[in-house]
Scaffold this motif. Structure first.
Motif, mmCIF file in Angstrom:
data_model
loop_
_atom_site.group_PDB
_atom_site.id
_atom_site.type_symbol
_atom_site.label_atom_id
_atom_site.label_comp_id
_atom_site.label_asym_id
_atom_site.label_seq_id
_atom_site.Cartn_x
_atom_site.Cartn_y
_atom_site.Cartn_z
ATOM 1 N N LEU A 1 92.961 -69.333 20.389
ATOM 2 C CA LEU A 1 92.507 -68.285 21.302
ATOM 3 C C LEU A 1 91.558 -68.904 22.318
ATOM 4 O O LEU A 1 90.531 -69.491 21.955
ATOM 5 C CB LEU A 1 91.801 -67.174 20.531
ATOM 6 N N ALA A 2 91.900 -68.760 23.595
ATOM 7 C CA ALA A 2 91.104 -69.352 24.664
ATOM 8 C C ALA A 2 89.814 -68.569 24.881
ATOM 9 O O ALA A 2 89.616 -67.471 24.345
ATOM 10 C CB ALA A 2 91.925 -69.402 25.959
ATOM 11 N N THR A 3 88.932 -69.126 25.690
ATOM 12 C CA THR A 3 87.613 -68.549 25.949
ATOM 13 C C THR A 3 87.692 -67.084 26.369
ATOM 14 O O THR A 3 88.543 -66.695 27.170
ATOM 15 C CB THR A 3 86.913 -69.345 27.057
ATOM 16 N N ALA A 4 86.780 -66.268 25.803
ATOM 17 C CA ALA A 4 86.606 -64.857 26.167
ATOM 18 C C ALA A 4 87.815 -63.992 25.857
ATOM 19 O O ALA A 4 87.993 -62.929 26.453
ATOM 20 C CB ALA A 4 86.225 -64.720 27.643
ATOM 21 N N THR A 5 88.636 -64.404 24.916
ATOM 22 C CA THR A 5 89.726 -63.545 24.453
ATOM 23 C C THR A 5 89.156 -62.405 23.603
ATOM 24 O O THR A 5 88.251 -62.609 22.797
ATOM 25 C CB THR A 5 90.732 -64.350 23.604
ATOM 26 N N PHE A 6 89.681 -61.196 23.808
ATOM 27 C CA PHE A 6 89.321 -60.054 22.949
ATOM 28 C C PHE A 6 90.564 -59.707 22.148
ATOM 29 O O PHE A 6 91.480 -59.062 22.637
ATOM 30 C CB PHE A 6 88.855 -58.861 23.777
ATOM 31 N N MET A 7 90.566 -60.158 20.897
ATOM 32 C CA MET A 7 91.734 -60.016 20.024
ATOM 33 C C MET A 7 91.503 -58.868 19.049
ATOM 34 O O MET A 7 90.414 -58.727 18.477
ATOM 35 C CB MET A 7 91.960 -61.317 19.241
ATOM 36 N N ARG A 8 92.532 -58.057 18.870
ATOM 37 C CA ARG A 8 92.453 -56.973 17.896
ATOM 38 C C ARG A 8 93.589 -57.106 16.893
ATOM 39 O O ARG A 8 94.730 -57.355 17.276
ATOM 40 C CB ARG A 8 92.525 -55.616 18.595
ATOM 41 N N GLY A 9 93.258 -56.920 15.627
ATOM 42 C CA GLY A 9 94.265 -56.982 14.580
ATOM 43 C C GLY A 9 94.027 -58.130 13.619
ATOM 44 O O GLY A 9 93.161 -58.989 13.826
ATOM 45 N N THR A 10 94.795 -58.141 12.541
ATOM 46 C CA THR A 10 94.702 -59.167 11.505
ATOM 47 C C THR A 10 95.709 -60.270 11.783
ATOM 48 O O THR A 10 96.913 -60.021 11.859
ATOM 49 C CB THR A 10 94.958 -58.558 10.118
#
Length: 628
Positions: free
Chosen positions: A178-187
């Motif tokens: 995941l690159a900088t400032a990614t907002f990831m949701r989920g498992t």
């Protein structure tokens, strides 16, 4: 202790249940308590990451982590079970029937509905991906990514129309970056591959790997809310007794102010003198010399400290010298085994529960930086925050501190411009304010309570639950009301118990046996005066021994698998049949009763070994093999 018996009988059928096409969330088990976990490999962090949830590895080490709002596990029983449960969840995700087949570039403003998405090739999340639940909060999104997975800088997953992070799953057959400032949701579940997260990433979910390293570089991660996650209540608050009326108090030591300070609540000491406080800026009573009120407060404060001192902690913050620094805590009992340096800000997150209690136990002195702040979010109340400090307390200039400080045999120094929304109390030690300060006690009405509570507790007693409580100083007490709940929110009246009529200063012990407990019970108790005024004390949680010691009996006939059950706790349950590698073959809802009942399920066509699972009350009642 007697254990209930659940008898099972099986008979075989030639029919297969039709497959369910709707996406179904996997069962995470112990792995669901982790925000970061790998079955094999190191878990490494640099520099400061803010994490809520357990962190660990079943084979490897945890390195570089500061204070984590969770428990660190490495090669212990919990991590071993999490590794096993993660494999089951992975198989469920892998075997879900795909309903959509998008290209390996996700996002760029696209909106996806619930379903199972199978993506071949190396996949990238770019810009913004919208997940739309169409008003169904139970909608599940599964992404089966058949190769490596990465994001571009600033990529985001956004949820629409009731979609929840707890219902989003990313099964990846390769490395995750995941690159900088990614907002990831989920498992995220990575199979035999590493997971890497970069600076300023946010993970509202989990990062779980089956045999792969996990690396972080200054990220924020937390277990997703919703999907039946139990509401955190924290521990039972200490009973301050008459000390609750005081904003500033020492059980043994001078209390001195040298500036123009604003106080809401009483001020005093039980040994020494109270000086320098202007009655015009004190909304309460200034006790210049010890009196009956200070004597009672000193005794009650010692009781409160002793309670906090033996209260079991749930989470240890491993680096007390690095406390604060924008750490987020949730309702628990925390411990720091050493002198604590509080720098910058601390966030206390009640997750919407305004009754939630926070207890922070510091086994050493407490010192804050200037401008330090305790910030309350999502319903946290200053009146529900307690700091137990075994050592001196120094709150430095212009700091904002929320909660009641209970200092044991240590001095308290409040510097210029300090604001305390709570109390500054010490069992023994001088208390001084070097210049102007503000202390606001949240106690409100300080009239003597009709009951002084000693304890409220519960424990399993064979198949029942024994609830006990003790009181003293009963004045005008009419009766107690005991209530019960499955979820800690919706309560029903269980019984009323009349108050003892005896000597006011005596101690009284009460008990009640709940003969029909749930698997997990919440009990709440209140007290009603003779004039009808009601005071609710607190809520406790008790796990009952309701479905222990299951026995099984298997036999096969030509048409159906029959499951016969007796002695179960009444309620909804699910019977599921899996292949030996974890593929779900069938699932059906049933209603349990204590009497014998027979349920039939479909038999797979192929012979072999299968797994039968029965779940109820949020727990697995039975999990065993069946030979067909």
């Amino acid at each position: 202790m007697k254990k209930k018996v659940l008898h099972l009988a099986t008979i075989v059928t030639l029919f297969i249940s039709p497959s369910i096409c709707l996406a179904q969330a996997p069962t995470l088990g112990f792995a669901g308590d982790f925000v970061l976990f790998t079955t094999a490999g190191p878990v490494t962090n640099t520099p400061i990451s803010h994490l809520t949830g357990n962190v660990g590895t079943n084979s490897g080490s945890n390195t570089g982590f500061g204070n984590v709002n969770g428990v660190m596990h490495a090669g212990d029983g919990v991590s071993g079970q999490a590794a096993a449960d993660l494999l089951v969840a992975y198989d469920q995700l892998k075997n879900a029937t795909a309903t959509f087949f998008p290209a390996p570039l996700l996002g760029n403003g696209d909106t996806l509905v619930a379903g199972v998405y199978k993506v071949t090739g190396v996949t990238t999340l770019s810009s913004t991906l919208y997940l739309d639940a169409k008003g169904n909060s139970n909608a599940v999104f599964i992404f089966q990514i058949q190769a490596a997975f990465s994001s571009t800088a600033g990529a985001k997953v956004k949820l629409l129309n009731g979609a929840q992070s707890c219902n989003v799953f990313w099964k990846v057959e390769g490395a995750v970056n995941l690159a900088t400032a990614t907002f990831m949701r989920g498992t995220i579940v990575a199979n035999n591959a590493a997971i890497g997260m970069s600076t300023n990433d946010t993970l509202e979910g989990r990062a779980l790997s089956i045999n792969g390293a996990i690396t972080l570089d200054g990220v924020t991660g937390y277990i997703p809310p919703g999907c039946g996650k139990a509401q955190l209540t924290g521990p039972i608050a200490p009973n301050l007794g008459s000390t609750a009326c005081y904003a500033v108090f020492s059980g043994n030591g001078s209390v001195v102010n040298s500036g123009v300070s604003t106080i809401t609540g009483d001020v005093g000491t039980n040994v020494g003198l109270t000086t320098g406080f202007n009655p015009l800026t004190v909304n309460g009573t200034v006790h210049p010399i010890p009196d009956g009120s200070t004597a009672a407060a000193a005794a009650d404060l010692l009781v409160a400290y002793n309670y906090l001192n033996v209260l079991p902690h749930q989470i240890e913050l491993l680096y007390p010298a690095q406390f604060g620094r924008n750490l987020v805590l949730t309702p628990h009992t925390y411990i720091m085994n050493g002198a604590t340096t509080f720098t910058d800000s601390l966030y206390l997150n009640a997750e919407g529960n305004t009754s939630a209690v926070f207890v922070l136990k510091l086994k050493g002195a407490l010192t804050t930086s200037t401008l330090a702040k305790v910030i309350l979010i999502n319903g946290t109340q200053a009146s529900n925050v307690y700091w137990m400090v075994d050592g001196a307390v120094n709150i430095n200039g212009n700091s904002i501190f929320n909660g009641t400080i209970v200092c044991n045999s240590g001095a308290i120094n409040l510097a210029t411009g300090v604001t305390i929304n709570g109390r500054a109390l010490t069992t023994g030690g001088a208390l001084s304010s070097t210049s102007s300060m503000s202390v606001f006690s949240p106690s409100g009405d300080c009239r003597p309570l009709p009951v002084s509570w000693l304890y409220f507790r519960g424990k399993p007693a064979q198949k029942n639950v024994l609830v006990e409580w003790g009181t003293t100083k009963e004045v005008n007490n009419g009766f107690f009301t005991l209530e019960k709940s499955r979820d800690g929110q919706n309560f029903e009246s269980l019984t009323t118990v009349n108050a003892s009529k005896g000597i006011e200063s005596a101690a009284y012990n009460y008990s009640f046996t709940d003969q029909n407990p749930y698997s997990l019970n919440y009990y709440r108790i209140s007290q009603t005066d003779r004039d009808g005024k009601k005071n609710t004390y607190n809520t406790i949680q008790v796990k009952a021994n309701v479905d222990g010691g299951l026995k099984t009996l298997h036999y096969v006939r030509q048409d159906y698998i029959y499951v016969q059950m007796t002695g179960a706790v009444p309620g909804d349950a699910t019977i599921e049949l899996y292949t030996i590698d974890g593929k779900k073959m069938s699932s059906q809802k049933i209603i349990l009763t204590r009497e014998a009942n027979v349920y039939k399920i479909a038999k797979p066509v192929r012979k072999g070994i299968y797994l039968l699972s029965i779940q109820a009350h949020g727990e697995k009642l039975y999990h065993g093999k069946i030979m067909l």
